[in-house]
Design a protein around this motif. Structure first.
Motif, PDB file in Angstrom:
ATOM      1  N   VAL A  73       0.837  -1.197   0.000  1.00 31.72           N
ATOM      2  CA  VAL A  73       0.000   0.000   0.000  1.00 31.72           C
ATOM      3  C   VAL A  73       0.874   1.250   0.000  1.00 31.72           C
ATOM      4  O   VAL A  73       0.597   2.216  -0.726  1.00 31.72           O
ATOM      5  CB  VAL A  73      -0.946  -0.006   1.214  1.00 31.72           C
ATOM      6  CG1 VAL A  73      -1.670   1.330   1.363  1.00 31.72           C
ATOM      7  CG2 VAL A  73      -1.961  -1.133   1.089  1.00 31.72           C
ATOM      8  N   TRP A  74       1.942   1.254   0.801  1.00 39.07           N
ATOM      9  CA  TRP A  74       2.830   2.418   0.828  1.00 39.07           C
ATOM     10  C   TRP A  74       3.444   2.664  -0.557  1.00 39.07           C
ATOM     11  O   TRP A  74       3.524   3.805  -1.010  1.00 39.07           O
ATOM     12  CB  TRP A  74       3.945   2.216   1.858  1.00 39.07           C
ATOM     13  CG  TRP A  74       3.424   2.021   3.252  1.00 39.07           C
ATOM     14  CD1 TRP A  74       2.212   2.433   3.745  1.00 39.07           C
ATOM     15  CD2 TRP A  74       4.085   1.356   4.324  1.00 39.07           C
ATOM     16  NE1 TRP A  74       2.077   2.058   5.057  1.00 39.07           N
ATOM     17  CE2 TRP A  74       3.220   1.404   5.444  1.00 39.07           C
ATOM     18  CE3 TRP A  74       5.322   0.726   4.472  1.00 39.07           C
ATOM     19  CZ2 TRP A  74       3.548   0.849   6.684  1.00 39.07           C
ATOM     20  CZ3 TRP A  74       5.661   0.170   5.698  1.00 39.07           C
ATOM     21  CH2 TRP A  74       4.789   0.241   6.791  1.00 39.07           C
ATOM     22  N   TYR A  77       0.840   4.094  -3.071  1.00 36.86           N
ATOM     23  CA  TYR A  77       0.467   5.491  -2.875  1.00 36.86           C
ATOM     24  C   TYR A  77       1.689   6.408  -2.738  1.00 36.86           C
ATOM     25  O   TYR A  77       1.542   7.586  -2.412  1.00 36.86           O
ATOM     26  CB  TYR A  77      -0.424   5.630  -1.637  1.00 36.86           C
ATOM     27  CG  TYR A  77      -1.819   5.103  -1.866  1.00 36.86           C
ATOM     28  CD1 TYR A  77      -2.809   5.917  -2.414  1.00 36.86           C
ATOM     29  CD2 TYR A  77      -2.134   3.784  -1.563  1.00 36.86           C
ATOM     30  CE1 TYR A  77      -4.091   5.430  -2.640  1.00 36.86           C
ATOM     31  CE2 TYR A  77      -3.412   3.282  -1.789  1.00 36.86           C
ATOM     32  CZ  TYR A  77      -4.383   4.106  -2.326  1.00 36.86           C
ATOM     33  OH  TYR A  77      -5.657   3.622  -2.546  1.00 36.86           O
ATOM     34  N   THR A 371      -9.860   0.112   3.865  1.00 33.90           N
ATOM     35  CA  THR A 371      -8.751   0.754   3.164  1.00 33.90           C
ATOM     36  C   THR A 371      -7.725  -0.261   2.684  1.00 33.90           C
ATOM     37  O   THR A 371      -7.005  -0.003   1.718  1.00 33.90           O
ATOM     38  CB  THR A 371      -8.063   1.778   4.075  1.00 33.90           C
ATOM     39  OG1 THR A 371      -7.572   1.109   5.242  1.00 33.90           O
ATOM     40  CG2 THR A 371      -9.028   2.876   4.496  1.00 33.90           C
ATOM     41  N   ASN A 372      -7.615  -1.396   3.358  1.00 39.31           N
ATOM     42  CA  ASN A 372      -6.688  -2.445   2.941  1.00 39.31           C
ATOM     43  C   ASN A 372      -7.403  -3.784   3.089  1.00 39.31           C
ATOM     44  O   ASN A 372      -7.188  -4.524   4.059  1.00 39.31           O
ATOM     45  CB  ASN A 372      -5.416  -2.414   3.795  1.00 39.31           C
ATOM     46  CG  ASN A 372      -4.295  -3.272   3.222  1.00 39.31           C
ATOM     47  OD1 ASN A 372      -4.546  -4.291   2.567  1.00 39.31           O
ATOM     48  ND2 ASN A 372      -3.054  -2.870   3.461  1.00 39.31           N
ATOM     49  N   ASN A 413       4.788  11.282   3.600  1.00 41.47           N
ATOM     50  CA  ASN A 413       3.561  10.751   4.212  1.00 41.47           C
ATOM     51  C   ASN A 413       2.783  11.800   5.008  1.00 41.47           C
ATOM     52  O   ASN A 413       1.977  11.447   5.878  1.00 41.47           O
ATOM     53  CB  ASN A 413       3.853   9.508   5.062  1.00 41.47           C
ATOM     54  CG  ASN A 413       4.677   9.808   6.310  1.00 41.47           C
ATOM     55  OD1 ASN A 413       5.035  10.961   6.573  1.00 41.47           O
ATOM     56  ND2 ASN A 413       4.991   8.771   7.066  1.00 41.47           N
ATOM     57  N   ASP A 416      -0.819  11.172   4.754  1.00 41.41           N
ATOM     58  CA  ASP A 416      -1.389  10.030   5.488  1.00 41.41           C
ATOM     59  C   ASP A 416      -1.917  10.536   6.828  1.00 41.41           C
ATOM     60  O   ASP A 416      -1.341  10.273   7.888  1.00 41.41           O
ATOM     61  CB  ASP A 416      -0.327   8.945   5.687  1.00 41.41           C
ATOM     62  CG  ASP A 416      -0.919   7.660   6.260  1.00 41.41           C
ATOM     63  OD1 ASP A 416      -2.147   7.610   6.480  1.00 41.41           O
ATOM     64  OD2 ASP A 416      -0.142   6.718   6.497  1.00 41.41           O
ATOM     65  N   ARG A 425      -3.361   4.960   5.910  1.00 38.34           N
ATOM     66  CA  ARG A 425      -2.489   4.001   5.215  1.00 38.34           C
ATOM     67  C   ARG A 425      -1.452   3.413   6.164  1.00 38.34           C
ATOM     68  O   ARG A 425      -0.653   2.574   5.753  1.00 38.34           O
ATOM     69  CB  ARG A 425      -1.791   4.678   4.028  1.00 38.34           C
ATOM     70  CG  ARG A 425      -2.737   5.366   3.041  1.00 38.34           C
ATOM     71  CD  ARG A 425      -3.722   4.418   2.403  1.00 38.34           C
ATOM     72  NE  ARG A 425      -4.616   5.119   1.467  1.00 38.34           N
ATOM     73  CZ  ARG A 425      -5.681   4.569   0.905  1.00 38.34           C
ATOM     74  NH1 ARG A 425      -5.999   3.304   1.162  1.00 38.34           N
ATOM     75  NH2 ARG A 425      -6.437   5.276   0.083  1.00 38.34           N
ATOM     76  N   SER A 427       1.336   4.480   7.450  1.00 32.54           N
ATOM     77  CA  SER A 427       2.763   4.709   7.212  1.00 32.54           C
ATOM     78  C   SER A 427       3.382   5.546   8.319  1.00 32.54           C
ATOM     79  O   SER A 427       4.568   5.881   8.262  1.00 32.54           O
ATOM     80  CB  SER A 427       2.964   5.421   5.864  1.00 32.54           C
ATOM     81  OG  SER A 427       2.434   6.741   5.910  1.00 32.54           O
TER      82      SER A 427
END
Length: 580
Positions: A73-74, A77, A371-372, A413, A416, A425, A427
Motif C-alpha cells: 500500500v505504501w 500510494y 482501506t486495505n 507521508n 497520510d 495508510r 505509514s
C-alpha cells in the motif's frame, strides 16, 4: 501534527484565561513557562534500526506478511514510512495498549538495556503470557470490553438490572484464561442465569443482554449483537431500508426474531439479583409452532418476520425453547460467519494503530469498503486458524512494522492523515490521547497512590467514582460519554488540581515524591531522570535539565518542592497525555 497543534492551542488559550494554575502551594511563573515548554512537545524520529523479532516460525511468517501487505500500500500510494519509534516510545505504547498503563522505570530500563535482537518479542511474550502481568492484562481488557458491552456507566442507573461487578468478573476470568473469542461470543449471546457474583445461578455473561432484551422488543440486543460481534449495523434498517446498500428492513426484524424467547426478570426484592432466561415465545399471532412477529413498513404495509440470519440462513420457526432455542441457533450462525473474525481483527487493529481499516470499526459491508481489504481478510483468516486466540492476534499486530513506526511524519507521508479526512495508510503511528482509564491506571501504577490499596473490588469502586467525575467533566452537549483530552477548562482544572493529581504530586510523609527524594544512592539529577522516564519513557534533554535547575533555584534549593513542580509539569504535558 495538526492534532498536537490543536490541543496545544486550546491548552494555551485555557491557560491564558486561567492566568495561573491553582495547586495547593503557589507556583512560580517559571513553572508555568516550563509547562508551556513541554506542552509544545512534538514527537521525534527514531534513530535505531528496527529488526524483525523472531517469535517462532508461524508468528514470524504472519508478521512478515502483514509487513509485506502494508508495504504494498505504501508503494502504491508513494508513501515512505516514518522512521522507527525510539525504544522508549515503543515500550511505552506497548504497555499502554496491552496493559492500560505506562511502564514503570524498572520495566522501561530492563527493555532499553536489553541488547538482544529478540527483545521486543520477548517483552510481548512477557506481557501477554507471564503470571506477573496477568492481573494488569485482564484488568485492561476487562475495562475495554465492559465499556463496549454495557457502557462506561452501565449498571449505575437506579432502574438497571445490570451488575457491573458481575460483568467485570466474567470478563476478567475470560481474559485471564485467554478464553477463545468464539467461546466468549457464544457465552455472551446465549447466557442465562443471575447477574450478581455469589448468588445462586450466577453467570456474569448475562449482564451483556439483561438490560437489552426487554427494551423495545429487544431492539438494543439486536443492534448490539450484530454490531459488536459481526460488524453489521442492522439497526440502520429498523424503520426503513438501508440508504447506502441493498439491506432491507426485513433483515433487521429477522435478526430481531432471534431474541424473542429471551426474558429478563427483576429480583423479588432489591437485594435479589436479576435473572435472564429463555422462555417460550407465543408469537404475535398466537401460533407457537410458527411464532412470528410483525413490523410496519414506512408506507403502512404490515409484514411478518421469522428468525433468519443476515446471510439468509433460516432456522426453525417454533417458539418453543425445547424445539428451537433461537439464541443458541443464532450463536451457531454467528460463529460460522466470516464477519465475526473480520470485525474482531478490524477492532484490534484499530485499538493498536488508532484507526481500523473501516470507520467505524464495527460497520462492515459494501457501503463501507476497508482501506486495505487484503490485509483485513488475512488477519481475519489467521485469527480463525489460531482458534480465535486473542493474544495471538495481539502479538502479530504489535510486532508488525506499522506498529513500530514513529509518530513523526516525513515529506512523503504528510498526506497520510485521517484527521484531514484521508484514508489511513498506516505509514506513520497516529497520535491519540490516553483513555481516562489509562491515565488513572498510569498514575496509580507509577506512584502507588492510595488508589492501589484494598481489594480488586474496592480499587474498581474508587476508579469508577473517579471516572464518573471525569465523564461528567468531559461530557458533550448531546450527553454522550467522552474521555478525550481536548483542552477544555474543566479538563485543565481536573488535571491541574484534581484529587488524584494532588495525591500523585503530594510531598506529604509517605508519598511517592517523598519516597523518591529519600531513595539512597540518588542525587537530584538521578531523580529528575527518574521522573522523565516514569512519565515520558525517556531521559530529559539539555533544555529540560536546565529548566529543572531553574526550578531548584526558584525554590531556594528545596529539591522536594522542585521535584513536585517538575512532576506536575510532566503530568500536564501533551507528551504524557498522548500515546505516541
Amino acid at each position: 501534527m495538526k492534532a498536537v497543534v490543536l490541543i496545544r492551542t486550546r491548552i494555551e488559550i485555557s491557560m491564558s484565561i486561567l492566568k495561573y494554575p491553582v495547586p495547593r502551594q503557589p507556583m512560580t511563573w517559571l513553572v508555568v513557562a516550563a509547562a508551556f515548554s513541554l506542552a509544545t512537545w512534538q514527537p521525534v524520529s527514531g534513530f535505531q534500526d528496527d529488526p524483525q523479532p523472531e517469535t517462532g516460525n508461524q508468528a514470524a511468517t504472519v508478521v512478515a506478511e502483514i509487513d509485506r501487505m502494508a508495504g504494498q500500500v505504501w508503494e502504491e500510494y508513494g508513501l515512505k514510512p516514518s522512521d522507527p519509534a525510539t525504544e522508549g516510545e515503543w515500550c511505552r505504547r506497548l504497555f499502554l495498549d496491552l496493559l492500560g498503563r505506562t511502564p514503570r522505570v524498572d520495566e522501561l530500563r530492563a527493555f532499553v538495556e536489553d541488547d538482544s535482537d529478540s527483545k521486543r518479542a520477548t517483552l510481548v511474550e512477557q506481557l501477554l503470557h507471564s503470571d506477573a502481568y496477568t492481573s494488569d492484562l485482564s484488568r485492561n481488557w476487562t475495562t475495554i470490553w465492559t465499556n463496549l458491552l454495557i457502557g462506561r456507566t452501565g449498571g449505575s442507573a437506579d432502574n438497571s438490572m445490570i451488575s457491573r461487578a458481575g460483568m467485570q468478573k466474567y470478563l476478567r476470568d475470560s481474559f485471564a484464561r485467554n478464553r477463545p473469542w468464539d467461546q466468549m461470543v457464544h457465552e455472551l449471546v446465549t447466557a442465562t442465569g443471575t447477574t450478581t457474583p455469589g448468588t445462586d445461578g450466577f453467570n456474569g455473561a448475562v449482564n451483556f443482554l439483561i438490560d437489552k432484551v426487554n427494551d423495545e422488543n429487544a431492539a438494543q440486543a439486536t443492534a448490539a449483537c450484530s454490531q459488536l460481534f459481526l460488524g453489521l449495523q442492522v439497526q440502520c434498517t429498523q424503520c426503513h431500508n438501508h440508504p447506502f446498500n441493498d439491506w432491507k428492513q426485513q433483515k433487521y426484524w429477522e435478526f430481531n426474531a432471534f431474541f424473542r424467547q429471551s426474558r429478563a426478570f427483576r429480583g423479588r426484592t432489591d437485594a435479589d439479583p436479576a435473572q435472564l432466561a429463555d422462555q417460550d415465545y407465543r408469537g404475535e399471532s398466537g401460533n407457537q409452532d410458527e411464532a412470528d412477529l410483525f413490523y410496519e413498513l414506512r408506507n403502512g404495509l404490515v409484514k411478518v418476520a421469522f428468525p433468519v440470519f443476515v446471510d439468509g440462513a433460516a432456522i426453525g420457526k417454533s417458539g418453543y425453547v425445547n424445539v428451537t432455542n433461537r439464541r443458541a441457533e443464532l450463536s451457531k450462525l454467528m460463529l460460522a460467519s466470516p464477519w465475526m473474525a473480520e470485525v474482531m481483527a478490524n477492532r484490534m487493529w484499530g485499538h493498536f494503530l488508532g484507526y481500523g481499516f473501516t470507520k467505524p470499526v464495527d460497520d462492515l459491508g459494501p457501503h463501507n469498503p476497508p482501506t486495505n481489504p487484503e490485509l483485513l481478510q488475512f488477519l481475519a483468516q489467521q485469527f480463525r486458524s489460531s482458534g480465535y486466540d486473542v493474544r495471538q492476534l495481539m502479538t502479530w499486530i504489535v510486532l508488525s512494522k506499522p506498529y513500530s513506526l514513529s509518530s513523526c511524519r516525513n515529506d512523503s507521508n504528510e498526506v497520510d492523515d485521517p484527521l484531514a479526512g484521508n484514508p489511513p495508510r498506516f505509514s506513520v503511528f497516529y497520535l491519540r490521547q490516553m483513555r481516562a482509564e489509562e491515565l488513572y491506571e498510569s498514575l496509580v501504577s507509577s506512584t502507588q497512590a492510595g488508589a492501589a490499596e484494598g481489594s480488586y473490588e474496592q480499587q474498581e469502586e474508587r476508579k469508577n467514582r473517579w471516572l464518573q467525575q471525569f465523564s461528567q467533566a468531559f461530557g458533550n452537549d448531546e450527553g454522550t460519554e467522552t474521555t478525550t483530552f481536548n483542552g477544555t477548562i474543566s479538563q485543565i482544572l481536573m488535571l491541574f488540581n484534581g484529587e488524584l493529581s494532588r495525591e500523585t504530586t503530594s510531598i506529604d510523609p509517605g508519598s511517592f515524591l517523598t519516597r523518591l527524594s529519600s531513595e539512597p544512592g540518588m542525587d537530584d539529577m538521578d531523580r529528575i531522570e527518574y521522573l522523565f522516564e516514569l512519565g515520558l519513557a525517556r531521559k530529559p534533554v539539555r533544555d529540560e535539565r536546565q529548566v529543572a535547575e531553574a526550578l531548584l533555584s526558584a525554590r531556594n534549593g528545596n529539591s522536594m518542592e522542585m521535584l513536585r513542580d517538575l512532576w506536575w509539569i510532566i503530568l500536564n504535558s501533551n507528551e504524557f497525555i498522548f500515546n505516541h
